[in-house]
Every structure is written in C-alpha cells, then in structure tokens.
Design a protein around this motif. Sequence first.
Motif, PDB file in Angstrom:
ATOM      1  N   VAL A  39     -22.731  -6.843 -47.896  1.00 45.28           N
ATOM      2  CA  VAL A  39     -21.708  -5.663 -47.535  1.00 45.28           C
ATOM      3  C   VAL A  39     -22.112  -6.570 -46.234  1.00 45.28           C
ATOM      4  O   VAL A  39     -23.236  -6.781 -45.109  1.00 45.28           O
ATOM      5  N   ASN A  40     -21.296  -6.637 -45.639  1.00 41.19           N
ATOM      6  CA  ASN A  40     -21.160  -7.129 -44.096  1.00 41.19           C
ATOM      7  C   ASN A  40     -20.875  -6.011 -42.685  1.00 41.19           C
ATOM      8  O   ASN A  40     -19.426  -5.088 -43.725  1.00 41.19           O
ATOM      9  N   LEU A  41     -21.310  -6.188 -41.996  1.00 41.76           N
ATOM     10  CA  LEU A  41     -21.113  -5.137 -40.300  1.00 41.76           C
ATOM     11  C   LEU A  41     -20.184  -5.659 -40.478  1.00 41.76           C
ATOM     12  O   LEU A  41     -19.652  -7.153 -39.748  1.00 41.76           O
ATOM     13  N   ASN A  42     -19.207  -4.878 -39.848  1.00 41.13           N
ATOM     14  CA  ASN A  42     -18.295  -5.455 -38.296  1.00 41.13           C
ATOM     15  C   ASN A  42     -18.408  -4.482 -37.196  1.00 41.13           C
ATOM     16  O   ASN A  42     -18.066  -5.903 -36.408  1.00 41.13           O
ATOM     17  N   TYR A  43     -18.614  -3.680 -37.264  1.00 40.30           N
ATOM     18  CA  TYR A  43     -19.033  -2.718 -35.750  1.00 40.30           C
ATOM     19  C   TYR A  43     -21.076  -1.878 -35.734  1.00 40.30           C
ATOM     20  O   TYR A  43     -20.765  -0.876 -36.814  1.00 40.30           O
ATOM     21  N   SER A  44     -21.107  -1.772 -34.605  1.00 40.28           N
ATOM     22  CA  SER A  44     -21.675  -0.524 -34.889  1.00 40.28           C
ATOM     23  C   SER A  44     -21.685  -0.178 -33.496  1.00 40.28           C
ATOM     24  O   SER A  44     -21.483  -0.903 -32.267  1.00 40.28           O
ATOM     25  N   PHE A  45     -21.907   1.211 -33.060  1.00 43.44           N
ATOM     26  CA  PHE A  45     -21.878   2.091 -31.863  1.00 43.44           C
ATOM     27  C   PHE A  45     -22.491   3.236 -32.197  1.00 43.44           C
ATOM     28  O   PHE A  45     -22.992   3.381 -33.046  1.00 43.44           O
ATOM     29  N   GLN A  46     -22.302   3.865 -31.199  1.00 46.96           N
ATOM     30  CA  GLN A  46     -23.595   5.007 -30.872  1.00 46.96           C
ATOM     31  C   GLN A  46     -22.903   6.347 -29.941  1.00 46.96           C
ATOM     32  O   GLN A  46     -22.012   5.624 -28.634  1.00 46.96           O
ATOM     33  N   THR A  47     -22.794   7.224 -30.144  1.00 48.17           N
ATOM     34  CA  THR A  47     -22.483   8.045 -29.341  1.00 48.17           C
ATOM     35  C   THR A  47     -24.132   9.162 -28.804  1.00 48.17           C
ATOM     36  O   THR A  47     -25.504   8.730 -28.838  1.00 48.17           O
ATOM     37  N   GLU A  48     -23.841  10.099 -28.367  1.00 45.82           N
ATOM     38  CA  GLU A  48     -25.288  10.853 -27.147  1.00 45.82           C
ATOM     39  C   GLU A  48     -26.092  11.563 -28.810  1.00 45.82           C
ATOM     40  O   GLU A  48     -27.927  11.418 -28.865  1.00 45.82           O
ATOM     41  N   ASP A  49     -25.710  11.370 -29.632  1.00 44.86           N
ATOM     42  CA  ASP A  49     -26.792  11.818 -31.105  1.00 44.86           C
ATOM     43  C   ASP A  49     -26.215  11.364 -32.519  1.00 44.86           C
ATOM     44  O   ASP A  49     -26.852  12.365 -32.840  1.00 44.86           O
ATOM     45  N   LEU A  70     -25.829   7.368 -34.369  1.00 44.20           N
ATOM     46  CA  LEU A  70     -25.652   6.149 -34.397  1.00 44.20           C
ATOM     47  C   LEU A  70     -24.775   5.528 -36.083  1.00 44.20           C
ATOM     48  O   LEU A  70     -24.248   6.189 -36.858  1.00 44.20           O
ATOM     49  N   TYR A  71     -23.881   5.005 -35.461  1.00 47.11           N
ATOM     50  CA  TYR A  71     -22.328   4.665 -36.222  1.00 47.11           C
ATOM     51  C   TYR A  71     -22.767   2.918 -36.795  1.00 47.11           C
ATOM     52  O   TYR A  71     -22.037   2.622 -35.717  1.00 47.11           O
ATOM     53  N   PHE A  72     -22.607   2.711 -38.064  1.00 48.61           N
ATOM     54  CA  PHE A  72     -22.194   1.612 -38.754  1.00 48.61           C
ATOM     55  C   PHE A  72     -20.816   1.775 -39.793  1.00 48.61           C
ATOM     56  O   PHE A  72     -20.598   2.314 -40.523  1.00 48.61           O
ATOM     57  N   ILE A  73     -20.750   0.383 -39.159  1.00 49.36           N
ATOM     58  CA  ILE A  73     -19.258   0.136 -39.624  1.00 49.36           C
ATOM     59  C   ILE A  73     -19.007  -1.075 -40.294  1.00 49.36           C
ATOM     60  O   ILE A  73     -19.174  -1.647 -40.649  1.00 49.36           O
ATOM     61  N   LEU A  74     -19.176  -0.435 -42.034  1.00 44.65           N
ATOM     62  CA  LEU A  74     -19.345  -1.565 -42.640  1.00 44.65           C
ATOM     63  C   LEU A  74     -18.389  -1.813 -44.049  1.00 44.65           C
ATOM     64  O   LEU A  74     -17.087  -0.877 -43.814  1.00 44.65           O
ATOM     65  N   ASP A  75     -17.625  -3.012 -44.593  1.00 48.91           N
ATOM     66  CA  ASP A  75     -16.897  -2.843 -45.500  1.00 48.91           C
ATOM     67  C   ASP A  75     -16.936  -1.713 -46.690  1.00 48.91           C
ATOM     68  O   ASP A  75     -17.676  -1.297 -46.964  1.00 48.91           O
ATOM     69  N   PHE A  76     -16.246  -1.316 -47.479  1.00 49.99           N
ATOM     70  CA  PHE A  76     -15.652  -0.175 -48.002  1.00 49.99           C
ATOM     71  C   PHE A  76     -15.584  -1.196 -49.330  1.00 49.99           C
ATOM     72  O   PHE A  76     -14.356  -2.032 -49.552  1.00 49.99           O
ATOM     73  N   VAL A  77     -16.564  -1.485 -50.168  1.00 51.80           N
ATOM     74  CA  VAL A  77     -16.124  -1.924 -51.443  1.00 51.80           C
ATOM     75  C   VAL A  77     -16.472  -0.670 -52.483  1.00 51.80           C
ATOM     76  O   VAL A  77     -16.954   0.589 -52.542  1.00 51.80           O
ATOM     77  N   ASN A  78     -15.524  -0.693 -53.492  1.00 51.17           N
ATOM     78  CA  ASN A  78     -14.916  -0.014 -54.073  1.00 51.17           C
ATOM     79  C   ASN A  78     -14.775  -0.088 -55.494  1.00 51.17           C
ATOM     80  O   ASN A  78     -14.309   1.259 -56.595  1.00 51.17           O
ATOM     81  N   GLY A  79     -15.568  -0.506 -55.984  1.00 49.89           N
ATOM     82  CA  GLY A  79     -15.585  -0.810 -57.503  1.00 49.89           C
ATOM     83  C   GLY A  79     -16.736  -0.120 -58.211  1.00 49.89           C
ATOM     84  O   GLY A  79     -16.949   0.002 -59.536  1.00 49.89           O
ATOM     85  N   GLY A  80     -17.412   1.203 -57.393  1.00 50.00           N
ATOM     86  CA  GLY A  80     -18.345   1.876 -58.525  1.00 50.00           C
ATOM     87  C   GLY A  80     -19.725   0.566 -58.047  1.00 50.00           C
ATOM     88  O   GLY A  80     -20.450  -0.376 -58.226  1.00 50.00           O
TER      89      GLY A  80
END
Length: 457
Positions: A192-202, A204-214
């Motif tokens: 799975v690939n990481l496309n973005y990561s960012f943060q707010t004060e409270d 952390l966010y990882f924006i990853l590939d959405f893999v939906n085959g189960g």
Amino acid sequence: MTQTTVTPQSNGANNTTIKHEGFLTKEGGGFKSWKRRWFILRHDDLSYFKSKGDAAPLGVIHLNTVGHIKTSDRKKKLHGFEVQTPSRTYFITADTDADRNKWIDVLTVQRDLLLNGNKPKKPEKVGVHDFDLLNLVGKGSFGKVIQVRKKDTGEIYAMKVLSKKHIVEHNEVEHTLSERNILQKINHPFLVNLNYSFQTEDKLYFILDFVNGGELFYHLQREKRFSEERVRYYGAEIVLALEHLHLSGVIYRDLKPENLLLTNEGHICMTDFGLCKEGLNSPTDKTVTFCGTPEYLAPEVLQGNGYGKQVDWWSFGSLLYEMLTGLPPFYSQDVQEMYRKIMGERLAFPGHISPDARSLLEMLLERDPEKRLADPNIIKRHPFFKAIDWELLFQKKIPPPFIPVVKGNADTSQIDPVFTDEAPSLTMAGESALHPSQQKDFEGFTYVADPEHLMKQ
C-alpha cells in the motif's frame, strides 16, 4: 575502464543512444560463477555482452522493472553493487569504487527518468479540508480509517486518523514516525502506498491507497482453503513485496491474512506497517522486540535472543501453509500450546499438498534461521514457482486467479458493515488537546508523494 558517450538531448528520447558503457564483472545465475562482461546502458535497458563489439546481448535488464540500485554489502567482493529486478537481484563488481559509484549514479538517474518522466511537477500541500469523508472503513484503539474523496481530483483514498494524545500516552511516538518513514520510502505494486501525510494540533493523518477487494482473511474464511494455483499467485506477489521491504532495510514482522488486502483487480496489497522495524540494512543486523501475531511467530522470536529478516520468511511459510490447508501449521487455541508446537512439533502435511509445495514449506519452516530458506532469489527459482514469470508479475500483466466482486474503486461492499454503517467522523472518543511542549515530537511528519507517483494511482 568505463567509457561514457554523451550526446545532446533532442525532442523525444533516442532509445539507441548509449548513455554509459564499460566492462563489469557479473555473478552468474545458477552456478554462482563470475564473468567479465561488456555492459551498455541505453534509454530503457542495460544490456550485457560476452565481448565488446558483440551484436547480440547475453541478457537485458529492463529499467522499468528495476527496484534497488545500491552498493553491495558482500564483504568479499570489492567495488560491488546490486541491481534488483523482479526475477532476480544482479550482483556486479566494478574495477574501482569510483567506477562502481558512477554506474550506480547513471543507472539510478536513467531509471528515474524512465519511470517519472522529465517534467516533475511541484508537490502540493494538502490538509483535512481537501477531502470529503465518505465511509468509515476501520476502527481501533489507534484511531480510525475513513474512505475519503479528494475534492479537486475526485480520487478515492483511505484516510488513517491517529490521536496524538493516544500516541504519546502509549509511548508510540517512535513507532508511528517509523511507520511514516517506511511508507514514505517504499513504492511497490504490492505494498500500500502513502500519498500524503499531514497533521493538526490533535491528530495525525495518513492518506493511503484505498484498497477495496477485501482482506485475504475474509476470502480464506469464506472458501476454507485456496487452490495451489491461487496460493502460488498470491505467494509470488508477496515474495516481491517482502524482497522490496528487506532491501529497504525493513522487517515487516506481522505477515498474516488480515494484513493482506486484495485490490479490485485481484492483486495482493500488503498493508499496516505499524510493527515494522527499519534500519536493518546488513544481513547480520538483528532486533529483539517481542511482537507479531502468535500463529505466525518464528521460533527465534519466542527464544528472545534476537532475530533478523528470516522471521518474515517463517511467517511467509506459515501463511502459504494456511492458504493451502485453512489453518496455520502449528495452530492451537491455547497460545502457550501453540508456542510449544512452534518450537518443537514435527511439521505435518495433509495428503492434497503437492511435493513441490511441501518442499518449499519445509525449507521456509526450518527452525534454525541460519538454515532457513530466506533468499528471495532462491525462493523464486524453487519448483513451486516454476510457472511464474516474475517480470510480467511485477508489471501486473499476469491475470489474477480471482477477481473480487466490486463495482469500481469506491465500492465498499467487501468491508465489514459494522464500520460502514457508522457515519464517518474525525471525532474520537476520549480525545483531548495535546500539551504544546509535546508537539515537537511530530516535527517533520508532513509528506507529499512524488507527483508522478500520484498520477499512477
């Protein structure tokens, strides 16, 4: 002595222009003999010849399938470097360190130009406001995973949201940043690939590939066991993924059906790098942390005296056995009894297991890590994988044996309704503000993937 031909670049690359050439010594495939060959690097391939001036090459390495190009850690071979391809890793030596470093540089530049193009775009900055929340698709003590749509492109992603306060209180800062570092440096068809990561004060966010085959676990539970053809296909894709991680200095440490997803096209996608350990670059590097899932733990992890990358190949053997039979090889509902079996019980096989599968499993589930089959180059040549064309597999040109029933990349029908029935929200139970002094723990978390990589998703 290496010779270099430099020519002006024109509109469109000339596929016949020689970028770099010279004598190198290459390790042979089956007999491990070393032969001096004449190498020529062109636009999209590296060819090697028996002698300078020969018309027909002995072999060709296609740059669009090349992964790692790096200095070799083989101590007995001076001025050595490695070129990884899906079918094998080429071990090559130059006459001097300067010659080797030049080859590594020109190969890397040419490979990257071929894969990424000549016009890199400026990375974009993103935040929570750039995404629409669609569905909750996962939830745990760490936080939650939400299916999201990027507003400007319409692309579907998985947003993993973590509470900073939870991470700090559970001493998970180092592991979380390590997961980000690993995701940032890997880019592979079966990870799975990481496309973005960012943060707010409270958070952390990882924006990853959405893999939906189960999850592979879901499909295995439903079908009890897979055919040997299907196990071979999934196993081969996992071999390439593990090889990529190991060459990146990473031990995965949690290989199991729950951490393997199917894409909507039917390919394997390895996910969840929370238990990975990075920085193990040498074959002798070890770590000691007791972690993983009981059914797939290697004996040396249970012994507690340190372990290396061989543990992933034990887990791989356990996974293959489970896909072929329906249960891991030493399974027991009593965890301590299962540990006893892992440490000493004889490996038994049902009658339907073929001789080739049995041979591979016996070599992977060898209790002595020094004797265990843990070289991906040898694993790929095992008779069990004889039918696999590794180059075509890497390029996803071999049709998968099973296609999940999903309607496009936004479909959530293969995801547990216990999650999707709940409205998506960024709010988490028990969350509270993080003390300002602790924000420094998360410096440098923000990341944007190479734009050309984003275009390939």
